[in-house]
Design an enzyme around this catalytic site. Structure first.
Site, PDB file in Angstrom:
ATOM      1  N   HIS A 123       0.855  -1.187   0.000  1.00 58.27           N
ATOM      2  CA  HIS A 123       0.000   0.000   0.000  1.00 58.27           C
ATOM      3  C   HIS A 123       0.890   1.236   0.000  1.00 58.27           C
ATOM      4  CE1 HIS A 123      -3.747   2.230   0.707  1.00 58.27           C
ATOM      5  NE2 HIS A 123      -3.009   3.026   1.455  1.00 58.27           N
ATOM      6  N   CYS A 124       0.739   2.079  -1.016  1.00 48.01           N
ATOM      7  CA  CYS A 124       1.533   3.301  -1.134  1.00 48.01           C
ATOM      8  C   CYS A 124       0.904   4.392  -0.269  1.00 48.01           C
ATOM      9  CB  CYS A 124       1.606   3.740  -2.596  1.00 48.01           C
ATOM     10  SG  CYS A 124       2.560   5.256  -2.844  1.00 48.01           S
ATOM     11  N   ARG A 125       1.565   4.749   0.813  1.00 49.41           N
ATOM     12  CA  ARG A 125       1.014   5.741   1.741  1.00 49.41           C
ATOM     13  C   ARG A 125       0.976   7.141   1.135  1.00 49.41           C
ATOM     14  NH1 ARG A 125      -1.821   3.230   5.678  1.00 49.41           N
ATOM     15  NH2 ARG A 125      -0.704   1.359   6.354  1.00 49.41           N
TER      16      ARG A 125
END
Length: 284
Positions: A123-125
């Site tokens: 998951h790309c924050r």
């Protein structure tokens, strides 16, 4: 049975906050870049030809960066809208109790997105979205051009920042580089000096971070792995560098880095994947 993720939404304010902050920081970097290229502060000044070439390079980098960001956000790597019912369930399929659905191999449930992601990597924050089968290509290209833009800005701001630092004591220099916000709040630097130091600091750090991410994911790309598979030492989908590149980037994998809208359709569907065991059986 209804799917809980069909009604769920991840578009609320908390989910969008990282994207908003990233956009604001990117705008600050873009404005600083335009300021340097147009006004050319600090020694040595840019000549007309050098400035035109720098502007052309900056435009190319920004178009690629923004184009890949748009493709990344527009592409949905989740199981939403994917017909999974009726498919032959084989080895690697699992049941997700949160999504209440059978999910294919290499999928994973994301608690932030509240849905299973096809070929989930992580998951790309910063962009508030998962990296998976449908958006892995723009993610990789985004890393490349983000590192290029940030490095470009750092190099252009270097002379101006160097001139600013030489005009002060070593202690002042260290404080400006390490604690620019404190220097601004205490009135020891002007807003323009703070912006120069802060943007340069974040650009150098961002370029290093994006460069490291690009090297790491480049290794995974050549090995045909996701981050989860790498952490667990799984190599079931490594069919050789050439095949792995085409599987993740499409047949025009060597050119997709140059333009985000270049057509290079992925050969798979994110549900079925050829394994090293399949290749071994076919060869025998």
């Amino acid at each position: 049975m209804g799917q809980p993720w069909a009604a769920g939404s991840t578009d609320g304010a908390p989910a969008q906050l990282p994207l908003v902050l990233t956009a604001l920081w990117a705008a600050a970097v873009g404005l600083e870049l335009a300021y340097v290229l147009v006004l050319g502060p600090g020694p040595p000044p840019l000549g007309p030809l050098a400035r035109a070439l720098q502007l052309a390079l900056a435009a190319f980098q920004l178009l690629n960066l923004l184009g890949n960001v748009g493709l990344f956000l527009r592409s949905d790597p989740s199981i939403r809208g994917v017909m999974l019912a009726g498919r032959g369930l084989g080895q690697g399929w699992a049941y997700c109790y949160q999504c209440q659905s059978q999910v294919p191999p290499r999928s994973g449930h994301c608690s932030a997105c509240r849905v299973c992601i096809l070929r989930r990597d992580h998951h790309c924050r910063l962009l508030g979205r998962c990296v998976g089968f449908g958006n892995y290509r723009p993610f990789l290209c985004l890393l490349l051009h983000a590192a290029g833009v940030l490095l470009h800005v750092s190099v252009l701001l270097g002379p101006a920042l160097s001139a600013l630092l030489r005009a002060h004591t070593p202690l002042h220099m260290a404080a400006l580089l390490l604690l620019p916000w404190l220097m601004l709040l205490t009135g020891r630097v002007s807003l323009a000096q703070f912006a120069l130091a802060f943007v340069t600091d974040t650009c150098v750090a961002g370029a290093l971070l994006c460069g490291a991410g690009l090297l790491f994911h480049g290794m995974l790309l050549l090995r045909g792995q996701t981050t989860w598979e790498w952490a667990r030492g799984q190599h079931s989908y490594d069919l050789g560098p050439c095949h792995n590149l085409q599987a993740a980037l499409g047949p025009r994998w060597a050119l997709v880095w140059l333009w985000p809208f270049l057509a290079s359709p992925l050969p798979g569907d994110g549900i079925t994947f050829q394994t090293t065991a399949d290749v071994g059986h076919t060869a025998s």
